[in-house]
Design a protein around this motif. Structure first.
Motif, PDB file in Angstrom:
ATOM      1  N   GLU A  50       0.826  -1.204   0.000  1.00 21.21           N
ATOM      2  CA  GLU A  50       0.000   0.000   0.000  1.00 21.21           C
ATOM      3  C   GLU A  50       0.864   1.258   0.000  1.00 21.21           C
ATOM      4  OE1 GLU A  50      -3.190   0.273  -0.374  1.00 21.21           O
ATOM      5  OE2 GLU A  50      -3.582  -1.892  -0.392  1.00 21.21           O
ATOM      6  N   PHE A  51       1.986   1.215   0.703  1.00 22.68           N
ATOM      7  CA  PHE A  51       2.888   2.369   0.744  1.00 22.68           C
ATOM      8  C   PHE A  51       3.465   2.656  -0.637  1.00 22.68           C
ATOM      9  CE2 PHE A  51       7.161   4.151   1.222  1.00 22.68           C
ATOM     10  CZ  PHE A  51       6.887   5.275   1.981  1.00 22.68           C
ATOM     11  N   ILE A  52       3.919   1.599  -1.314  1.00 19.09           N
ATOM     12  CA  ILE A  52       4.489   1.783  -2.655  1.00 19.09           C
ATOM     13  C   ILE A  52       3.419   2.243  -3.631  1.00 19.09           C
ATOM     14  CG2 ILE A  52       5.559   0.576  -4.594  1.00 19.09           C
ATOM     15  CD1 ILE A  52       7.021  -1.164  -2.580  1.00 19.09           C
ATOM     16  N   GLN A  53       2.231   1.690  -3.528  1.00 18.80           N
ATOM     17  CA  GLN A  53       1.152   2.075  -4.434  1.00 18.80           C
ATOM     18  C   GLN A  53       0.752   3.539  -4.250  1.00 18.80           C
ATOM     19  OE1 GLN A  53      -2.671   0.094  -3.911  1.00 18.80           O
ATOM     20  NE2 GLN A  53      -2.830  -0.203  -6.139  1.00 18.80           N
ATOM     21  N   SER A  54       0.861   4.046  -3.041  1.00 16.86           N
ATOM     22  CA  SER A  54       0.478   5.424  -2.765  1.00 16.86           C
ATOM     23  C   SER A  54       1.576   6.418  -3.132  1.00 16.86           C
ATOM     24  CB  SER A  54       0.117   5.590  -1.290  1.00 16.86           C
ATOM     25  OG  SER A  54      -0.962   4.742  -0.929  1.00 16.86           O
ATOM     26  N   ASN A  55       2.851   6.018  -2.962  1.00 18.23           N
ATOM     27  CA  ASN A  55       3.947   6.967  -3.134  1.00 18.23           C
ATOM     28  C   ASN A  55       4.734   6.760  -4.429  1.00 18.23           C
ATOM     29  OD1 ASN A  55       4.170   8.489  -0.321  1.00 18.23           O
ATOM     30  ND2 ASN A  55       3.747   6.341   0.117  1.00 18.23           N
ATOM     31  N   GLU A  56       4.943   5.516  -4.817  1.00 14.90           N
ATOM     32  CA  GLU A  56       5.700   5.227  -6.036  1.00 14.90           C
ATOM     33  C   GLU A  56       4.948   4.200  -6.889  1.00 14.90           C
ATOM     34  OE1 GLU A  56       8.381   6.766  -6.961  1.00 14.90           O
ATOM     35  OE2 GLU A  56       8.816   7.859  -5.117  1.00 14.90           O
ATOM     36  N   PRO A  57       3.787   4.552  -7.425  1.00 11.87           N
ATOM     37  CA  PRO A  57       2.989   3.552  -8.168  1.00 11.87           C
ATOM     38  C   PRO A  57       3.669   3.054  -9.433  1.00 11.87           C
ATOM     39  CG  PRO A  57       2.069   5.754  -8.442  1.00 11.87           C
ATOM     40  CD  PRO A  57       3.131   5.855  -7.388  1.00 11.87           C
TER      41      PRO A  57
END
Length: 202
Positions: A50-57
């Motif tokens: 979820e963190f990667i999808q929100s910040n570095e999709p």
């Protein structure tokens, strides 16, 4: 099947007249930290995704990152489940049994190791209890320490068991009863060994 019959099979070298009086296991509250740890470990990969999808999709569109998530996530969850199963095995298989003859401690260590200690009930000299902290007082569990006079295992520790004060009283009652039984038995043996004087008459 009666639970006592199941634990009867765990007794080392059981005797026909031996009956289980007390079965003690750790209080269920003590397993909550292990459940919490398992849930946290399971949530970490999801949180990372979820963190990667929100910040570095854009990283999710690469070829290597999904592979890393699949392989790394599989290894991570395998580790989490193995740790949880090991902790559950230790919690579930640890048991303390008091019969009308013995005090027996069966302690599981990991998946493939187990220690079994025992002492004769009449050798019990002292039983102490410890209830520390608001959690133990609120849920009614604590530690019971059984001190014996045996040459082998000098002290038994019943850790985080329910109703420690009632358990201590019951163990002392059983020990006193077994002690009286053995004292009477020794007296009978001494009487049998005493030579009898036969009066032959005049």
């Amino acid at each position: 099947m009666n639970i006592r019959k199941i634990y009867q099979r765990l007794l080392p070298i059981p005797k026909e007249y031996e009956q289980i009086s007390i079965i003690l296991k750790r209080h269920w509250v003590t397993f909550i930290p292990h459940v919490a740890l398992f849930l946290v470990l399971c949530a970490i990969p999801i949180g990372a995704y979820e963190f990667i999808q929100s910040n570095e999709p854009q990283l999710l569109n690469t070829q290597w990152l999904p592979l890393v998530f699949i392989l790394g996530g599989s290894a991570w969850y395998l580790f989490a489940f193995l740790l949880f199963f090991t902790n559950f095995t230790d919690f579930f298989l640890d048991v303390w049994i008091v019969t009308n003859e013995r005090v027996i401690a069966i302690l599981q260590h990991g998946l493939f190791a187990r220690d079994v200690s025992q002492a004769r009930l009449y050798q019990v000299q002292d039983v102490r209890t410890k209830v520390r902290g608001p959690i133990q007082m609120m849920f009614g569990f604590g530690d019971v320490h059984v001190e014996t006079a045996g040459l082998g295992h000098g002290e038994f520790h019943f850790d985080n068991v329910p109703n420690p004060n009632a358990t201590a009283r019951k163990i002392m009652e059983l020990a006193e009863s077994d002690r009286k039984f053995h004292e009477e038995k020794i007296k009978m043996l001494k009487l049998e060994e005493t030579p009898k004087i036969i009066d032959s008459g005049a």
